[in-house]
Write a protein that holds these residues in place. Structure first.
Motif, PDB file in Angstrom:
ATOM      1  N   HIS A   1       0.812  -1.183   0.232  1.00 40.19           N
ATOM      2  CA  HIS A   1      -0.002   0.107  -0.039  1.00 40.19           C
ATOM      3  C   HIS A   1       1.040   1.154  -0.650  1.00 40.19           C
ATOM      4  N   SER A   2       1.956   1.142  -0.157  1.00 43.29           N
ATOM      5  CA  SER A   2       3.250   2.522  -0.113  1.00 43.29           C
ATOM      6  C   SER A   2       2.763   3.314  -1.437  1.00 43.29           C
ATOM      7  N   THR A   3       2.466   4.890  -0.793  1.00 38.83           N
ATOM      8  CA  THR A   3       1.654   5.689  -0.908  1.00 38.83           C
ATOM      9  C   THR A   3       2.400   5.873  -2.306  1.00 38.83           C
ATOM     10  N   CYS A   4       4.023   5.852  -1.951  1.00 38.15           N
ATOM     11  CA  CYS A   4       5.181   6.996  -3.017  1.00 38.15           C
ATOM     12  C   CYS A   4       6.409   5.356  -3.738  1.00 38.15           C
ATOM     13  N   GLY A   5       4.587   3.961  -3.501  1.00 38.04           N
ATOM     14  CA  GLY A   5       5.170   3.158  -4.703  1.00 38.04           C
ATOM     15  C   GLY A   5       6.835   3.010  -3.711  1.00 38.04           C
ATOM     16  N   HIS A   6       6.797   2.374  -3.051  1.00 43.95           N
ATOM     17  CA  HIS A   6       8.005   2.015  -1.905  1.00 43.95           C
ATOM     18  C   HIS A   6       8.043   0.015  -2.327  1.00 43.95           C
ATOM     19  N   SER A   7       6.893  -0.913  -2.716  1.00 44.75           N
ATOM     20  CA  SER A   7       6.784  -1.572  -2.498  1.00 44.75           C
ATOM     21  C   SER A   7       7.387  -2.903  -3.441  1.00 44.75           C
TER      22      SER A   7
ATOM     23  N   SER B   1      -8.103   0.348   7.451  1.00 46.22           N
ATOM     24  CA  SER B   1      -8.504  -0.406   6.625  1.00 46.22           C
ATOM     25  C   SER B   1      -7.903  -1.735   6.420  1.00 46.22           C
ATOM     26  N   GLY B   2      -8.631  -2.962   6.449  1.00 47.27           N
ATOM     27  CA  GLY B   2      -8.123  -4.038   6.220  1.00 47.27           C
ATOM     28  C   GLY B   2      -7.574  -4.704   5.355  1.00 47.27           C
ATOM     29  N   SER B   3      -7.114  -4.028   4.026  1.00 42.01           N
ATOM     30  CA  SER B   3      -5.977  -4.801   3.693  1.00 42.01           C
ATOM     31  C   SER B   3      -4.982  -4.339   3.103  1.00 42.01           C
ATOM     32  N   VAL B   4      -4.116  -3.467   4.533  1.00 42.16           N
ATOM     33  CA  VAL B   4      -2.796  -2.043   4.745  1.00 42.16           C
ATOM     34  C   VAL B   4      -1.995  -3.495   5.559  1.00 42.16           C
TER      35      VAL B   4
END
Length: 458
Positions: free
Chosen positions: A79-85, A137-140
């Motif tokens: 879920h990284s909002t900066c794309g770090h995943s 959020s449950g999916s984080v």
């Protein structure tokens, strides 16, 4: 460094033969499935994705990245909002198979694999009458959520997610597997509570689980006026600590009991979370119900997991900004509503989370999350289609929206925008950042773990 005569694909295959887990490379089975992340902002194509089976696999992958110089990303929930995943052309350590939960009912503790989501852990704990406060959020993934802080539905009753963290198993940049807690690797334990993934790969987390014998919660939908929103913030601060709230100006979701013609209208949806008895809840909720005639009132006895936002449909592209602030009156509510109205996103949210209670009783220097005196967190979110190409308009909207609140008292590291737009100075006060940089120098002097809100070694 590794022998350059071997192509990187062959080197990754050699790594695969040494692991218990699995690896996928471009063109192979699983690759396209595994490389996807939770948000449509990013379309990463790494050279290899390592689905690790245990901490030893993580250590091998870390050593491999050190030896080859490949960029390294770590993925928990994605879920990284900066794309770090993820990354392009590098290595991704994918933690999703680290999915064991060991609950000790007697001591009310649980060891949790960092491949699990908040929803999965909550579902495992609820039958035992236990809970850990995660986000909304449950999916984080619990890994990234916890290392950044974790601001959720029990924040006033039990504090941040990190306030329940007792220990962590971490693989360091040197490939060592260590347990960090109050008496071992104390600096590292301090740093991972708010400092994000800068210091190593967390593979298991040990939490104190809290009893939750009764819970009353659900959405209270109110008219979105400056008076109602400011009155709500004041009531939430005055409420008993058993009550935590996350309240959002947003288009009305298609709730039951609400006339169809109201769906999509601008409303103020307050998710109420009362960790206590029904009698206590009735008294605590009365001031909120008195603010205005609710458009819908679905606050009732329910499991805490019922509050997690449902996430059906296609993956959204998401933009988010946050700010901690110290006052929220009608003027601030007016800023919030005006900013909301300026967004062109099909799903937009202007949100307030009132803090205090247990959150505020932790000393500012006790963890790397230093915003304990802050009273309210304001966030702006835009969810839209079109992937990264559509983002610039919404990125500038969110940045402008949050700037109406001045510098505030800082920003939440998990809700920062792309690097450089707000910087670590918003997430960490100078003394905290200086200490984080010293810990970084000790545990990751070469900055191997740099795909995050990056803290440079001192």
């Amino acid at each position: 460094k590794m022998d350059k005569r071997f192509p990187i694909e062959d080197q990754i295959r050699m790594l695969a033969s040494a692991l218990r887990g699995r690896i996928a490379m471009p063109g192979e089975q699983h690759y396209d499935d595994w490389r996807g992340v939770a948000l449509d902002n990013f379309d990463h194509r790494p050279a290899g994705i390592v689905r690790v089976a245990n901490a030893t696999d993580v250590a091998a992958a870390v050593n491999f990245a050190q030896a080859t110089g490949l960029a390294l990303a770590v993925r928990s929930g994605g879920h990284s909002t900066c794309g770090h995943s993820g990354n392009n052309g590098g290595l991704v350590i994918d933690l999703r198979d680290l999915d064991r939960i060991e609950i000790d009912q007697a001591s009310r503790t649980a060891w949790i694999g960092t491949g699990l989501t908040a929803g999965q852990v909550t579902a495992a704990l609820e039958p035992h009458g236990l809970i850990i406060g995660f986000g909304d959020s449950g999916s984080v993934g619990v890994g990234g959520l916890t290392l950044g802080g974790g601001v959720g539905f029990l924040v006033r009753k039990h504090g941040l997610t990190i306030d329940s963290l007792l220990a962590a198993e971490i693989v360091t940049a040197a490939g060592d597997i260590v347990i960090a807690d109050a008496s071992h690797h104390q600096d590292l334990f301090w740093a991972i509570r708010g400092g994000g993934g800068n210091f190593g790969v967390a593979t298991r987390l040990k939490f104190r689980a809290e009893p939750l014998p009764e819970f009353i919660g659900g959405p209270l939908v109110l008219p979105p006026t400056p008076q109602v929103i400011a009155g709500f913030a004041a009531a939430a601060e005055a409420a008993p600590e058993e009550l935590s709230t996350i309240a959002t100006v947003m288009p009305l979701p298609p709730l039951p009991f609400v006339p169809k013609e109201a769906h999509g209208q601008k409303v103020f949806v307050a998710l109420m979370a009362y960790a206590g008895s029904q009698a206590g809840a009735a008294a605590a909720l009365a001031p909120f119900r008195a603010l205005a005639t609710p458009l819908a009132d679905m606050v009732r006895p329910a499991p805490l997991s019922s509050l997690y936002i449902p996430e059906e449909g296609p993956k959204p592209t998401v933009t988010v900004r946050s700010r901690f602030i110290d006052r929220f009156g009608e003027a601030e509510a007016g800023h919030l509503l005006a900013a909301y109205d300026r967004s062109s996103a099909p799903m937009k949210m202007a949100q307030i989370r009132v803090l205090g209670g247990a959150f505020g009783r932790v000393a500012e220097d006790a963890t790397a999350f230093a915003h304990r005196k802050s009273r309210i967190m304001v966030s702006f979110l835009a969810l839209y289609g079109g992937g990264a190409n559509a983002a610039p308009e919404h990125e500038s909207w969110a940045s402008e929206a949050i700037s109406a609140f001045g510098d505030g008292t800082g920003a939440y590291v998990n809700f920062l925008g792309k690097e450089g737009t707000e910087g670590l100075g918003a997430a960490y006060p100078p003394a905290t950042l200086a200490r984080l940089r010293r810990v970084k120098r000790q545990y990751d002097p070469d900055n191997l773990f740099r795909l995050n809100q990056n803290i440079l070694p001192a």
